[in-house]
Each structure stands twice: as C-alpha cells, then as structure tokens.
Design an enzyme around this catalytic site. Structure first.
Site, short mmCIF file in Angstrom:
data_model
loop_
_atom_site.label_atom_id
_atom_site.label_comp_id
_atom_site.label_asym_id
_atom_site.label_seq_id
_atom_site.Cartn_x
_atom_site.Cartn_y
_atom_site.Cartn_z
NE ARG A 26 -4.21 -1.74 0.54
CZ ARG A 26 -5.40 -1.80 1.10
NH1 ARG A 26 -5.84 -0.79 1.79
NH2 ARG A 26 -6.17 -2.84 0.93
NE ARG A 30 -7.33 4.78 2.81
CZ ARG A 30 -8.07 3.91 3.47
NH1 ARG A 30 -9.25 4.27 3.93
NH2 ARG A 30 -7.64 2.69 3.70
NE ARG A 39 -9.93 9.19 -1.86
CZ ARG A 39 -10.12 8.87 -0.59
NH1 ARG A 39 -10.18 7.60 -0.25
NH2 ARG A 39 -10.23 9.79 0.34
CG ASP A 76 -9.27 -3.13 -4.00
OD1 ASP A 76 -8.56 -2.66 -3.11
OD2 ASP A 76 -10.17 -3.96 -3.77
CE1 TYR A 156 -13.35 -7.64 2.04
CE2 TYR A 156 -11.67 -9.10 1.12
CZ TYR A 156 -12.04 -8.10 2.00
OH TYR A 156 -11.11 -7.55 2.84
O1 1CP Z 1 0.22 0.56 -3.14
C1 1CP Z 1 -0.62 -0.38 -3.10
O2 1CP Z 1 -0.35 -1.46 -2.56
C2 1CP Z 1 -1.96 -0.07 -3.68
C3 1CP Z 1 -2.71 -1.15 -4.39
C4 1CP Z 1 -3.71 -1.92 -3.53
C5 1CP Z 1 -3.61 -3.27 -3.17
C6 1CP Z 1 -2.44 -4.20 -3.42
C7 1CP Z 1 -4.95 -1.46 -3.03
C8 1CP Z 1 -5.47 -0.09 -3.15
N1 1CP Z 1 -5.62 -2.52 -2.48
C9 1CP Z 1 -4.83 -3.63 -2.53
C10 1CP Z 1 -5.14 -4.97 -2.08
C11 1CP Z 1 -6.32 -5.22 -1.21
N2 1CP Z 1 -7.57 -4.66 -1.29
C12 1CP Z 1 -6.35 -6.21 -0.21
C13 1CP Z 1 -5.21 -7.17 0.08
C14 1CP Z 1 -4.10 -6.57 0.82
C15 1CP Z 1 -4.37 -6.13 2.23
O3 1CP Z 1 -4.81 -6.97 3.05
O4 1CP Z 1 -4.10 -4.97 2.54
C16 1CP Z 1 -7.63 -6.22 0.36
C17 1CP Z 1 -8.13 -7.10 1.49
C18 1CP Z 1 -8.40 -5.23 -0.32
C19 1CP Z 1 -9.83 -4.91 -0.11
C20 1CP Z 1 -9.99 -3.49 0.24
N3 1CP Z 1 -9.89 -2.46 -0.67
C21 1CP Z 1 -10.17 -2.93 1.53
C22 1CP Z 1 -10.29 -3.72 2.84
C23 1CP Z 1 -11.71 -4.00 3.15
C24 1CP Z 1 -11.94 -4.70 4.47
O5 1CP Z 1 -12.01 -5.93 4.50
O6 1CP Z 1 -12.05 -3.99 5.48
C25 1CP Z 1 -10.22 -1.54 1.37
C26 1CP Z 1 -10.43 -0.52 2.43
C27 1CP Z 1 -10.00 -1.27 -0.02
C28 1CP Z 1 -9.88 0.05 -0.67
C29 1CP Z 1 -8.51 0.43 -1.13
N4 1CP Z 1 -7.73 -0.33 -1.97
C30 1CP Z 1 -6.55 0.35 -2.24
C31 1CP Z 1 -6.61 1.60 -1.54
C32 1CP Z 1 -5.54 2.66 -1.58
C33 1CP Z 1 -7.82 1.63 -0.85
C34 1CP Z 1 -8.36 2.78 -0.01
C35 1CP Z 1 -9.39 3.47 -0.81
C36 1CP Z 1 -9.41 4.95 -0.66
O7 1CP Z 1 -8.59 5.66 -1.27
O8 1CP Z 1 -10.30 5.42 0.03
#
Ligand code: 1CP
Length: 349
Positions: A26, A30, A39, A76, A156
C-alpha cells in the site's frame, strides 16, 4: 525491457545482494496527501482504479518521495468479483460492499470466470504504469502485478463486505456445503489465473497473491481451501511464464510456511506476527521472504523504528533471498516523514 534497478528481481535468485531491496505494501495510498488529491480529482476510489493515467500518477507518488526498489500496480483485489457481476461499491469512508453477494445455491451455479475484456482497464493500467516507470528507454524499477487469492475473494463475494467476525457466512458455507464452496474457489482459480496472465502480458514483472484472510482458518482448512487453490494458480503461471516470480502473502498462516514453500511459489510474504528467523528455518533457504515490519512503526518515532529494525533482523540474513517490506499494508495514519526514516534505515542494512 531493460530494468535500471533490478535488485528486487535479483532477490529471487541465490545471489548475495549488497543490501535488501525494499518496497511497501500500500505504498500508494491515503497516508500521502498527494494521493488524496489525485483521488479527489478522479472523483472516487473506483474511478481512480478505472483510469489508467490516474493509476500511473499515484503509482509514481511514493517513488518520488522515497528510494524504493519496486512499484505495485495501483488497483484493488475486488476488481475480479466486480467483473463477475457482483456489483462493487465503496461508500464514502466505508469499506467495499457487493450489491449481489453469493447467498443462494443458484448464485454459485450462475458464477463463471468473467470475460477478461471487462478487466481491460486493469491491463491498460499495467501498461500505463509500465510506461510511466520508463525513462530514456529504461524502466526505473520492476512492476508488481497482483490479485486476491481465491479464498480471500470468496470471503468478500459471500459475505458481501468486510467482516469484523472472520467471515461467518463464508466459513459456514465452507463447513456445511464444501462442494458448493469448492465451486466458488474453482471459478476464482480460473479467473485469477487468467487475470494474472493478462497482467504479465501487459507488462507485470512479478506477481503477488494477497491472501489477507487465509489465516482465519485452522491450518488443515487453510491448506485445503486457501493454499491448494493458490498452488493451482502458481503451477499454471510457472508453466506458462517461468521467469516471472510469484509471491504468496497469507496473513496469519505462519503455521504453514513449510507447505507454502514446498508448493512452488518463489516468494512468501511474512506478516508482522512472525519472527523472520523462525520463518526462514521453516521455509528453508531457497524461497524468498518478504516482510515483516509492523505497519504501526510508521506512527511511532525514529528511534523506535531504528531499534525495531535492528532487533527484527537479528539472527537473519537480509542479504540473501530477502525483500524488506511491512507485515501488512501501510495505515492511513502513517507519518510520511517516518516512512522515509524506515526506508533509509533499511537501505543501509
Ligand atoms: O500501493 C498499493 O499497494 C496499492 C494497491 C492496492 C492493493 C495491493 C490497493 C489499493 N488494495 C490492494 C489490495 C487489497 N484490497 C487487499 C489485500 C491486501 C491487504 O490486506 O491490505 C484487500 C483485502 C483489499 C480490499 C480493500 N480495498 C479494503 C479492505 C476492506 C476490508 O475488509 O475492510 C479496502 C479498504 C480497499 C480500498 C482500497 N484499496 C486500495 C486503496 C488505496 C484503498 C483505499 C481506498 C481509498 O482511497 O479510500
């Protein structure tokens, strides 16, 4: 394509490296004000993911600030179930939600590997990220593509959202209707294999399978329902793309490190609840380990970061088959200045 800094890829060989390569899960996100600005320009997180040029813009942001040795595709894991027609949305300040989760047997029977054309925006983002990384005909650092694991995606898809309680609907289907649950996993194996193959064709230099929730299962269930499907994907990718390393990150599955290493993945992501030296002993010398600093360190102070890095690496060789990283993603409250301290300290290791 010539890669100017290929230290990250060399960590998948037996070469002794001058220092460990480093990137951060990540790393675009944010905690960076410039990410929040992009964003806002894009309108929403999903619109950001669907715009290859915005994806490339946020991919570069952490590389401008820090000396990192890899970039990860901005996207994502939930793009794949969205392409299956489950209807993904992200409410403001909320996690993901699916409007059509898999609740009835008929929902599972209707599930199929999506047409990869529906995910063309992701492959376009891979190509655009690759272009953005390239200067004077040379790629700055390798580009990592990724997908969710079949089990984590199923969590999910069945629950319809995140879960504070280890995905009870998902685990109930797994326990009570294992053949139905296996059907979901089989579709996911096909979808993820096709999805990652297309990411390689679009330019990904290495791949990561994010299995964020495999660790909610008991070890025997983890091996049957989480690890086994991932190993089918790794085997298919290795047969077609032998030079592209694949890493498995199963959070909370330190109990099965030996089985993960034996199953063919070239790399294992290690979560922050394990000790690197123990994981190395269980995994053996021929697999690359990545991790495993507590993301919370990035909300502490410089001394704590330096002390914990030294203590975590005691009794462990960080110059051989090791990639420095966190043990889970950076949190939104990470201090960008401390991220710099963390990266610089590890670069001089
Ligand atoms: O730099 C990077 O790594 C960005 C790319 C990336 C990756 C590899 C994002 C962007 N998401 C992910 C993977 C991801 N998404 C996972 C696996 C890794 C981990 O456990 O961290 C999972 C479980 C998700 C699902 C997801 N997407 C969640 C979690 C939901 C939960 O179960 O509570 C969330 C909050 C997101 C949104 C998301 N994805 C990525 C970002 C930067 C964000 C935040 C969104 C925003 O800007 O508001």
């Amino acid at each position: 394509m010539n890669i100017k800094n290929d230290l990250f890829l060399r960590a998948f060989t037996d070469a002794k490296l001058p220092r460990p390569p480093i990137w951060l899960m990540r790393q675009a996100g944010r905690y960076l004000p410039e990410y929040k600005a992009t964003r806002a320009k894009a309108g929403s997180f999903l619109e950001l993911c669907r715009s290859p040029s915005f994806c490339a813009e946020v991919l570069l942001q952490p590389l401008e600030r820090y000396d990192l040795d890899a970039a990860i595709l901005f996207s994502d894991i939930l793009t794949v179930p969205d392409a299956m027609g489950l209807g993904l949305t992200f409410g403001v300040g909320e996690g993901p939600r699916f409007s059509k989760p898999l609740r009835e047997e008929s929902d599972v029977h209707a599930l199929a590997v999506p047409d990869m054309a529906k995910l063309q925006y992701v492959f376009d983002a891979v190509a655009e990220c690759k272009r953005a990384l390239t200067q004077d005909g040379e790629q700055r650092v390798p580009l990592i593509g990724f997908s969710g694991s079949p089990f984590t995606l199923a969590c999910y898809m069945i629950e319809g959202a995140g879960s504070a309680d280890a995905f009870p609907l998902t685990r109930r289907m797994m326990l009570q209707r294992p053949e139905l649950f296996q059907k979901v996993l089989d579709v996911n194996v096909g979808a993820v294999t096709a999805y990652l193959s297309e990411q390689i064709r679009a330019g990904a230099d290495a791949l990561m399978l994010f299995d964020t929730w495999g660790g909610v299962l008991a070890p025997r269930l983890y091996r049957e329902f989480s690890l086994a499907p991932m190993q089918r994907i790794v085997a298919a990718l290795r047969a077609e793309f032998p030079s592209v390393p694949v890493m498995i990150f199963s959070r909370g599955a330190a109990h099965s490190v030996g089985a993960i290493a034996a199953g063919g993945a070239q790399g294992i992501g290690v979560d922050w609840q394990s000790d690197l030296a123990d994981v190395r002993a269980a995994a053996g010398p021929h697999v690359t380990l990545q991790g495993n600093f507590d993301p919370l360190l990035l909300t502490t102070d410089e001394d704590t970061i330096r002390r914990e890095i030294a203590k975590s690496l005691a009794g462990f060789d960080p110059h051989h088959r090791y990639i420095a990283n966190l043990g889970h993603g950076i949190t939104p409250d990470a201090d960008p200045a401390l991220v710099g301290t963390f990266v610089d300290t590890l670069r001089s290791t």
